[in-house]
Design a protein around this motif. Sequence first.
Motif, PDB file in Angstrom:
ATOM      1  N   ARG A 233       8.880 -15.571  -1.563  1.00  0.00           N
ATOM      2  CA  ARG A 233       8.374 -14.116  -1.041  1.00  0.00           C
ATOM      3  C   ARG A 233       9.682 -13.278  -0.503  1.00  0.00           C
ATOM      4  NH1 ARG A 233       4.921 -17.851   2.334  1.00  0.00           N
ATOM      5  NH2 ARG A 233       2.792 -17.587   1.848  1.00  0.00           N
ATOM      6  N   ARG A 234       9.628 -12.052  -0.933  1.00  0.00           N
ATOM      7  CA  ARG A 234      10.566 -10.966  -0.952  1.00  0.00           C
ATOM      8  C   ARG A 234      10.124  -9.703  -0.245  1.00  0.00           C
ATOM      9  NH1 ARG A 234      13.192 -11.569  -6.845  1.00  0.00           N
ATOM     10  NH2 ARG A 234      13.251 -13.928  -6.761  1.00  0.00           N
ATOM     11  N   ALA A 235      11.040  -9.284   0.433  1.00  0.00           N
ATOM     12  CA  ALA A 235      10.663  -7.804   1.037  1.00  0.00           C
ATOM     13  C   ALA A 235      10.058  -6.985  -0.075  1.00  0.00           C
ATOM     14  CB  ALA A 235      11.647  -7.271   2.038  1.00  0.00           C
ATOM     15  N   ASP A 236       9.135  -5.989   0.082  1.00  0.00           N
ATOM     16  CA  ASP A 236       8.938  -5.117  -0.783  1.00  0.00           C
ATOM     17  C   ASP A 236       9.852  -3.900  -0.778  1.00  0.00           C
ATOM     18  OD1 ASP A 236       7.729  -2.828  -2.184  1.00  0.00           O
ATOM     19  OD2 ASP A 236       5.529  -3.209  -1.632  1.00  0.00           O
ATOM     20  N   PRO A 237      10.746  -3.163  -1.535  1.00  0.00           N
ATOM     21  CA  PRO A 237      11.535  -2.248  -1.438  1.00  0.00           C
ATOM     22  C   PRO A 237      10.925  -0.905  -0.950  1.00  0.00           C
ATOM     23  CG  PRO A 237      11.801  -3.313  -3.508  1.00  0.00           C
ATOM     24  CD  PRO A 237      10.386  -3.799  -2.969  1.00  0.00           C
ATOM     25  N   ALA A 238       9.505  -0.745  -1.281  1.00  0.00           N
ATOM     26  CA  ALA A 238       9.000   0.465  -0.978  1.00  0.00           C
ATOM     27  C   ALA A 238       8.241   0.321   0.379  1.00  0.00           C
ATOM     28  CB  ALA A 238       7.922   0.628  -1.915  1.00  0.00           C
ATOM     29  N   ASP A 239       8.241  -0.930   0.871  1.00  0.00           N
ATOM     30  CA  ASP A 239       7.285  -1.075   2.103  1.00  0.00           C
ATOM     31  C   ASP A 239       7.902  -2.393   2.975  1.00  0.00           C
ATOM     32  OD1 ASP A 239       5.874  -1.478   4.360  1.00  0.00           O
ATOM     33  OD2 ASP A 239       3.865  -1.416   3.444  1.00  0.00           O
TER      34      ASP A 239
END
Length: 148
Positions: free
Chosen positions: A77-83
Amino acid sequence: MDFGVLLGQAYQAFVQELHARLAERGHRMMGASYGYVLRSLAENALTASQLGERLGITAQGAAKVVDEMVKSGYVERRADPADKRAKLLHLSDRGRDMLDTVREFHADYERRLIARVGTDQVAVVRAVLDEIVSTTADSDAARAFRPL
């Protein structure tokens, strides 16, 4: 032997051999959904909701499978760069290795089957299976099939 029983037994034999190959490579299959998740995430990163939509299951069902796969090291799981609040699911190196192993197995299985019964026979089996799947795709039973 009834046709459906024969199909089921052939599939089970295939799956058992696949699981043995995965075990040889250090992979333990947890559930039938793993392959669909691996193939979906190989194309691009998705949220759990998007994955659920793609697989025709609830977001909660997708999250459960993903939790198992994260715990086993196949998905990250990785942070969404857009959100930054959203998490995108990515295949880990271990997940890519598992998918590569599965794809290699599928190709090897078909090559070995061709060596045993011939190219024409395997082509007929493929055609019959394609017909079964395409006919079912037009019915209510199609919901039982995942899109991959």
